[in-house]
Design an enzyme around this catalytic site. Structure first.
Site, short mmCIF file in Angstrom:
data_model
loop_
_atom_site.label_atom_id
_atom_site.label_comp_id
_atom_site.label_asym_id
_atom_site.label_seq_id
_atom_site.Cartn_x
_atom_site.Cartn_y
_atom_site.Cartn_z
N SER A 124 0.84 -1.20 0.00
CA SER A 124 0.00 0.00 0.00
C SER A 124 0.87 1.25 0.00
O SER A 124 1.99 1.25 0.56
CB SER A 124 -0.86 -0.02 1.27
OG SER A 124 -1.43 1.25 1.49
N TYR A 149 -1.89 -1.42 10.97
CA TYR A 149 -2.15 -1.97 9.63
C TYR A 149 -1.02 -1.55 8.68
O TYR A 149 -0.44 -2.37 7.97
CB TYR A 149 -3.51 -1.49 9.10
CG TYR A 149 -3.63 -1.67 7.60
CD1 TYR A 149 -3.83 -2.93 7.06
CD2 TYR A 149 -3.51 -0.58 6.72
CE1 TYR A 149 -3.90 -3.10 5.67
CE2 TYR A 149 -3.58 -0.75 5.35
CZ TYR A 149 -3.78 -2.01 4.82
OH TYR A 149 -3.83 -2.19 3.46
N LYS A 153 2.17 -3.79 6.51
CA LYS A 153 2.57 -3.74 5.10
C LYS A 153 4.07 -3.44 4.99
O LYS A 153 4.79 -4.06 4.22
CB LYS A 153 1.77 -2.65 4.36
CG LYS A 153 0.30 -2.96 4.23
CD LYS A 153 0.07 -4.15 3.34
CE LYS A 153 -1.33 -4.69 3.41
NZ LYS A 153 -1.52 -5.99 2.79
N ARG A 231 -5.98 12.51 -3.05
CA ARG A 231 -5.55 11.10 -3.18
C ARG A 231 -5.58 10.67 -4.63
O ARG A 231 -6.28 11.27 -5.47
CB ARG A 231 -6.52 10.17 -2.40
CG ARG A 231 -6.57 10.41 -0.91
CD ARG A 231 -5.27 9.98 -0.21
NE ARG A 231 -5.38 10.13 1.23
CZ ARG A 231 -5.13 11.27 1.90
NH1 ARG A 231 -4.78 12.36 1.26
NH2 ARG A 231 -5.24 11.30 3.22
P1 NAD Z 1 -10.67 -7.58 1.53
O1 NAD Z 1 -10.86 -7.58 3.00
O2 NAD Z 1 -11.84 -7.41 0.67
O3 NAD Z 1 -9.90 -8.91 1.07
C1 NAD Z 1 -8.97 -9.58 1.91
C2 NAD Z 1 -9.39 -11.03 2.00
O4 NAD Z 1 -8.44 -11.73 2.82
C3 NAD Z 1 -10.76 -11.22 2.66
O5 NAD Z 1 -11.57 -11.98 1.79
C4 NAD Z 1 -10.46 -11.97 3.96
O6 NAD Z 1 -11.50 -12.87 4.29
C5 NAD Z 1 -9.15 -12.65 3.63
N1 NAD Z 1 -8.30 -12.98 4.77
C6 NAD Z 1 -7.94 -12.16 5.79
N2 NAD Z 1 -7.14 -12.82 6.63
C7 NAD Z 1 -6.99 -14.08 6.13
C8 NAD Z 1 -6.29 -15.23 6.58
N3 NAD Z 1 -5.61 -15.25 7.71
N4 NAD Z 1 -6.36 -16.35 5.81
C9 NAD Z 1 -7.08 -16.37 4.67
N5 NAD Z 1 -7.78 -15.32 4.22
C10 NAD Z 1 -7.72 -14.17 4.94
O7 NAD Z 1 -9.57 -6.46 1.22
P2 NAD Z 1 -9.11 -5.84 -0.17
O8 NAD Z 1 -9.49 -4.41 -0.16
O9 NAD Z 1 -9.50 -6.69 -1.30
O10 NAD Z 1 -7.54 -5.88 0.02
C11 NAD Z 1 -6.74 -6.94 -0.49
C12 NAD Z 1 -5.30 -6.68 -0.09
O11 NAD Z 1 -4.89 -5.42 -0.61
C13 NAD Z 1 -5.11 -6.60 1.43
O12 NAD Z 1 -3.85 -7.18 1.74
C14 NAD Z 1 -5.07 -5.10 1.69
O13 NAD Z 1 -4.34 -4.79 2.85
C15 NAD Z 1 -4.37 -4.61 0.43
N6 NAD Z 1 -4.68 -3.19 0.15
C16 NAD Z 1 -5.97 -2.78 0.05
C17 NAD Z 1 -6.25 -1.43 -0.20
C18 NAD Z 1 -7.68 -0.94 -0.27
O14 NAD Z 1 -7.89 0.26 -0.22
N7 NAD Z 1 -8.67 -1.79 -0.44
C19 NAD Z 1 -5.20 -0.52 -0.35
C20 NAD Z 1 -3.88 -0.98 -0.27
C21 NAD Z 1 -3.62 -2.33 -0.02
C1 UD1 Z 2 -6.86 4.98 4.19
C2 UD1 Z 2 -5.89 4.53 5.25
C3 UD1 Z 2 -4.73 3.79 4.61
C4 UD1 Z 2 -5.26 2.64 3.77
C5 UD1 Z 2 -6.27 3.17 2.74
C6 UD1 Z 2 -6.90 2.07 1.95
C7 UD1 Z 2 -6.11 6.09 7.13
C8 UD1 Z 2 -5.45 7.19 7.89
N1 UD1 Z 2 -5.43 5.67 6.02
O1 UD1 Z 2 -6.18 5.83 3.30
O2 UD1 Z 2 -3.85 3.29 5.61
O3 UD1 Z 2 -4.18 2.00 3.08
O4 UD1 Z 2 -7.31 3.88 3.43
O5 UD1 Z 2 -7.67 1.24 2.77
O6 UD1 Z 2 -7.17 5.61 7.49
N2 UD1 Z 2 -12.38 11.16 3.93
C9 UD1 Z 2 -13.38 12.01 4.35
N3 UD1 Z 2 -14.50 11.45 4.91
C10 UD1 Z 2 -14.65 10.09 5.07
C11 UD1 Z 2 -13.62 9.25 4.62
C12 UD1 Z 2 -12.49 9.81 4.07
O7 UD1 Z 2 -13.28 13.22 4.22
O8 UD1 Z 2 -15.70 9.67 5.60
C13 UD1 Z 2 -11.19 11.75 3.28
C14 UD1 Z 2 -9.89 11.46 3.99
O9 UD1 Z 2 -9.61 12.45 4.93
C15 UD1 Z 2 -8.89 11.46 2.80
C16 UD1 Z 2 -9.72 10.94 1.64
O10 UD1 Z 2 -11.08 11.15 2.00
O11 UD1 Z 2 -8.48 12.77 2.50
C17 UD1 Z 2 -9.52 9.46 1.35
O12 UD1 Z 2 -9.72 8.73 2.56
P1 UD1 Z 2 -9.72 7.12 2.58
O13 UD1 Z 2 -10.61 6.60 1.53
O14 UD1 Z 2 -9.97 6.69 4.00
O15 UD1 Z 2 -8.24 6.73 2.14
P2 UD1 Z 2 -6.83 7.17 2.79
O16 UD1 Z 2 -6.98 8.07 3.94
O17 UD1 Z 2 -5.97 7.65 1.67
#
Ligand code: NAD
Ligand code: UD1
Length: 334
Positions: A124, A149, A153, A231
């Site tokens: 991330s 969290y 990563k 963002r």
């Molecule tokens: P998600 O929660 O939808 O998917 C993660 C999946 O992992 C889930 O289905 C959950 O059931 C499974 N899981 C969790 N722990 C497990 C375990 N111990 N064994 C087997 N399965 C397990 O999340 P996502 O948004 O699809 O994210 C996928 C990956 O990308 C994650 O590693 C997340 O940290 C990373 N990521 C997500 C974002 C985002 O904004 N969504 C941003 C940056 C990185």
């Molecule tokens: C957040 C997490 C980051 C994670 C990412 C994806 C925090 C501090 N950071 O990032 O670790 O990897 O999500 O899961 O939580 N915002 C509002 N109102 C809301 C929600 C968000 O104004 O109800 C604003 C936030 O202040 C930010 C932007 O929207 O400026 C995006 O927020 P968000 O979607 O939570 O993502 P990140 O903060 O970038």
């Protein structure tokens, strides 16, 4: 290729499986279903016509993993599984370190045993902390994370670097995602957050469908064009395609490489609200409130390394992302 997908029924993995299947890859999916539902496997079949192999296994369960993978030829693992709720990680750090880091270590050991030394990891942009500069290149120094969290990563990345240093035969791709939003254009799969959404787009779609009264905008006094946080929002299907392209680096025996997956464009919270309103014709009431602790002003990628080395670039616009997020939410009101 035969691809092992951990976290297979999750938001990003399910979209990635669709793109991998479209490109002829065979999927072995595993998930413990802690944050997703088994229905997703049928939904993937509904979209692609092919049902991925699926095993309900926890990546922390060494014996269970070995059993699920016994006798299977795996060319590469794409490792999505992990807990991802930032706020929850602050109150449950040990659970997060155990699941995300412990699970990854167990997975790496099992992969080594079954002879698969190729892995793509979901990292991330959070590892950059408050970034030293924007747009962020992969050379930007990693920073101080504001929550457990984020540290999971950052630490997993270090574990992967150390693993490669000790055994250079590993090929490892670390993908640093910026802010994934949107959903498959069919509206069949998408993001289904539990409880009150932490992230911006799921909150907006819940306001749009009347589940929440208004959006709280966290601060309008940042050093950004309109004062709200900026963002790099990226369509989840573009992100999914980035994984297909990352397989090329694995096939080219890349050693260990880090890639940003972002569009290179920064949008403010107000940009997202107004684009959502104009694309979908729905008013989003909002109130400006105090900054959210741990938030930064601006975070957007320089994606040129991914464009050059992976031949990948994001093609969806913010309009597409707002349309597809709402399409999914409005078709899945439960
Ligand atoms: P998600 O929660 O939808 O998917 C993660 C999946 O992992 C889930 O289905 C959950 O059931 C499974 N899981 C969790 N722990 C497990 C375990 N111990 N064994 C087997 N399965 C397990 O999340 P996502 O948004 O699809 O994210 C996928 C990956 O990308 C994650 O590693 C997340 O940290 C990373 N990521 C997500 C974002 C985002 O904004 N969504 C941003 C940056 C990185
Ligand atoms: C957040 C997490 C980051 C994670 C990412 C994806 C925090 C501090 N950071 O990032 O670790 O990897 O999500 O899961 O939580 N915002 C509002 N109102 C809301 C929600 C968000 O104004 O109800 C604003 C936030 O202040 C930010 C932007 O929207 O400026 C995006 O927020 P968000 O979607 O939570 O993502 P990140 O903060 O970038």
């Amino acid at each position: 290729m035969n691809i092992l997908i951990t976290g297979a029924t999750g938001y990003i993995a399910s979209h990635t499986i669709v793109e991998l299947q479209k490109n002829g890859h065979h999927i072995i999916g595993i998930d413990n279903l802690s944050n997703s539902s088994i229905d997703v496997i049928n939904k993937i079949e509904q979209i692609t016509g092919t049902k991925p192999d699926f095993y309900q296994v926890d990546i922390c369960d060494y014996d269970g993993l070995k059993l699920a993978l016994a006798g299977k030829k795996i060319d590469c693992c794409i490792h999505f599984a992990g807990l991802k709720a930032v706020g929850e990680s602050v109150s449950k750090p040990l659970e997060y370190y155990d699941n995300n880091i412990g699970g990854t270590i167990t997975l790496l050991k099992v992969l080594r045993e079954v002879g698969c030394l190729n892995i793509i990891f979901s990292s991330s942009a959070t590892v950059y902390g408050s970034p030293a500069f924007v747009p962020i290149t992969e050379d930007c120094p990693k920073g101080i994370c504001t929550n457990p969290y984020g540290w999971t990563k950052s630490m997993i990345e270090q574990i992967l670097f150390d693993t490669h240093k000790a055994s250079p035969e590993w090929n490892i791709v670390i993908l640093r995602y910026f802010n994934p939003i949107g959903a498959h254009e069919s509206g069949i799969i998408g993001e289904r957050p539990n409880g009150i959404p932490n992230n911006l787009m799921p909150y907006i779609t819940q306001v749009a469908c009347g589940k929440r009264e208004k959006l709280f905008v966290y601060g309008n006094d940042y050093d950004t064009p309109d004062g709200t946080g900026v963002r790099d929002y990226i369509h989840v299907v573009d992100l999914a395609c980035g994984h297909v392209k990352a397989l090329k680096a694995i096939c080219d025996k890349c050693g260990i490489e880090v890639f940003n997956l972002g569009t290179g464009h920064g949008y403010s919270v107000l940009d997202v609200i107004h684009t959502f309103e104009s694309v979908n014709g729905i008013k989003i009431p909002y109130e400006i409130v105090a900054r959210r602790p741990g938030d930064i002003a601006s975070c957007y990628a320089d994606p040129s390394k991914s464009q050059k080395m992976l031949d990948w670039r994001a093609t969806h616009t913010l309009q597409d992302m707002c349309r597809d997020s709402w399409n999914y939410q409005s078709k899945n009101l439960d």
